[in-house]
Scaffold this active site. Structure first.
Site, PDB file in Angstrom:
ATOM      1  CG  HIS A  53      -6.827  29.441  21.441  1.00 40.26           C
ATOM      2  ND1 HIS A  53      -6.678  30.879  21.635  1.00 40.26           N
ATOM      3  CD2 HIS A  53      -5.685  29.175  21.983  1.00 40.26           C
ATOM      4  CE1 HIS A  53      -5.637  31.340  21.836  1.00 40.26           C
ATOM      5  NE2 HIS A  53      -4.923  30.257  22.214  1.00 40.26           N
ATOM      6  CG  ASP A 108     -10.212  32.368  23.145  1.00 37.84           C
ATOM      7  OD1 ASP A 108      -9.607  31.538  22.654  1.00 37.84           O
ATOM      8  OD2 ASP A 108     -10.006  32.711  24.196  1.00 37.84           O
ATOM      9  CG  ASP A 152      -1.566  32.789  22.001  1.00 36.77           C
ATOM     10  OD1 ASP A 152      -2.166  31.846  22.058  1.00 36.77           O
ATOM     11  OD2 ASP A 152      -1.590  33.569  23.002  1.00 36.77           O
ATOM     12  CD  GLU A 211      -5.573  29.275  25.918  1.00 30.75           C
ATOM     13  OE1 GLU A 211      -4.724  28.857  26.716  1.00 30.75           O
ATOM     14  OE2 GLU A 211      -5.408  30.310  25.356  1.00 30.75           O
ATOM     15  CD  GLU A 212      -5.115  33.725  24.906  1.00 25.52           C
ATOM     16  OE1 GLU A 212      -4.534  33.686  26.151  1.00 25.52           O
ATOM     17  OE2 GLU A 212      -4.463  33.659  23.770  1.00 25.52           O
ATOM     18  CG  HIS A 272      -0.451  36.638  26.235  1.00 22.16           C
ATOM     19  ND1 HIS A 272      -1.071  36.130  27.236  1.00 22.16           N
ATOM     20  CD2 HIS A 272      -1.242  35.773  25.141  1.00 22.16           C
ATOM     21  CE1 HIS A 272      -1.611  34.737  27.098  1.00 22.16           C
ATOM     22  NE2 HIS A 272      -1.734  34.692  25.754  1.00 22.16           N
TER      23      HIS A 272
END
Length: 458
Positions: free
Chosen positions: A94, A96, A127, A160-161, A427
């Site tokens: 992903h 995003d 990520d 996705e996030e 994150h």
């Protein structure tokens, strides 16, 4: 003259491609592709999607398309036909990313890929924009040494996030699009750098916004405090009810006592990975692996309330929070969401009004680790990591598309790998990727595709 082994040839090819990969990852990290137009312009996600589409076209993919999904995001799709009779493998990542939090807290700017102490820092570096580069590196190395031996489909998600389910619903409406014999989800990571790992279990996820209202408007705390019901205080009590005295999950109706039967997670390793402060105890009970892979967990992600700086002496009329609930395989995410909402509504003190609004959902997943694809991956990882054996673990996070693919294609073999080992701090502030991990995982993926193709011919 000694002939170079297939693994050594792929390793050398990936090593030669790494400077290009760093330049491309820097370009991709520069897009502020947070899939939330309230925080960042939608044009940032659109630009990232276009970059990936162009990269796939340059690698010879046909049918490259930007898919408009029901949540308003775009996913990038491409197809690279394989040799006659070869299996098809779907590669997922992903583009995003999570918001950067406070950019001032970063050692270097979050959207500028910066090399420091042997790592590459930037939001999305691990990520999961690094996952996009992992797929590209594997395919490029294969093209230099005999070609790509399988048919390849690539899908790179744009939300996705956010957990808003756009790609899941699109896949359900177009079930033929992502059909494959094997699926490689490039969005997890090794238990630590240098230890090759596949993730066999993902917890499901439910998120909701809870709002508490007690007054028509804020009141002077001196004139009305002591009798007027404070919405912020009520919200704090509601949120506190979500965990027991040990900090373990206490959502009514959910089993808090699951156990993990696979690779353990030593407490000292977890404390180091999580950077727990000296003297602070872990929450919950049981083994660490039980708590993070086999049981529900609940987290308060944010609270809307006046900041300390600039606060006035007021009794708050309303307050709001974002709550995340993770659930293990065997627990339906929709039912867990209903239980969470019922729990929140039932715990309001003083007759305070509580409203709960869903904010995202994804089902849990459990893989079949005895499948031929797992054998091929174990051997590929052994080659990429100098003989190290592949670990099989769970993951507390959620990748909603995984369970959707498992339902649509029950015969497909699904493997979860990636670059998000603990030092990556995904994150969080100062997210990073290890270039050594990127290179080794790219080699592992390339060798997996070769081995998987060979096993399909037998």
């Amino acid at each position: 003259m000694q002939q170079t082994s297939p693994a050594a040839a792929i390793t050398d090819a990936v090593a030669a491609l790494m400077p290009r990969a760093r330049r491309e990852l820097a370009e991709l990290v520069a897009f502020r592709s947070v899939a939330d137009p309230l925080q960042f312009p939608a044009s940032e996600c659109a630009a990232a999607a276009e970059w990936i589409a162009a990269a796939l076209r340059a690698e010879g993919f046909s049918d490259v398309a930007l898919l408009d999904t029901p949540d308003g995001s775009q996913s990038v799709y491409g197809h690279l036909p394989g040799p006659a009779g070869a299996p098809t493998v779907l590669l997922y990542a992903h583009y995003d990313v999570q918001p950067p939090l406070d950019p001032a807290d970063w050692t270097s700017p979050p959207f500028v890929l910066t090399e420091r102490d042997g790592r590459w820092y930037g939001r999305g570096a691990a990520d999961c924009k690094g996952g996009v580069l992992m797929h590209l590196l594997a395919l490029r190395a294969l093209r230099e040494h005999g070609g790509v031996p399988v048919g390849v489909k690539v899908i790179v998600e744009g939300s996705e996030e956010q957990g808003t389910g756009g790609l899941e619903r699109y896949a359900e409406s177009h079930p033929e699009l992502l059909a494959a014999d094997a699926v490689v989800i490039g969005d997890t990571g090794n238990v630590r750098a240098g230890q090759p790992t596949v993730t066999a279990v993902l917890r499901g996820m439910v998120a909701c916004r809870v709002r508490v209202d007690t007054l028509e408007g804020n009141l002077h705390s001196g004139a009305f405090g002591g009798a007027a019901p404070d919405a912020l205080a009520a919200l704090i009590r509601v949120l506190d009810s979500l965990t027991d005295q040990d900090g373990g999950p206490a959502v009514e109706g959910l089993d808090p006592a699951g156990t993990w039967a696979g690779t353990p997670y030593p407490e000292d390793a977890f404390r180091a990975d999580a950077r727990v402060l000296d003297g602070v105890r872990l929450v919950g009970s049981g083994e660490v692996a039980d708590r993070v892979w086999a049981r529900p967990s609940v987290t308060v992600l944010g609270i809307d309330c006046p900041p300390v700086v600039g606060a006035t002496p007021s009794v708050q009329a309303s307050a709001r929070a974002l709550v995340s609930l993770r659930v293990p395989p065997g627990v339906d995410a929709g039912e867990a969401g209903r239980l969470l909402a019922a729990h929140l509504r039932s715990r309001a003190p003083w007759g305070a009004r509580v409203t709960v609004e869903p904010a995202g959902e994804g089902q849990a997943f459990r893989a079949d680790t005895g499948s031929p694809a797992y054998g091929a991956m174990a051997e590929a990882m052994r080659e990429a990591y100098d003989g190290a054996s592949m670990a099989v673990v769970g993951q507390g996070g959620s990748i909603p598309l995984t369970s959707t693919l498992g339902g649509l294609y029950p015969r497909a073999e699904i493997l979860l790998i990636g670059l998000s080992e603990p030092e990556a701090r995904i994150h969080a502030v100062d997210e990073s990727v290890s270039p050594d991990e990127l290179a080794r995982m790219s080699v592992a993926e390339a060798r997996f595709l070769q081995r998987y193709a060979a096993s399909a011919r037998r």
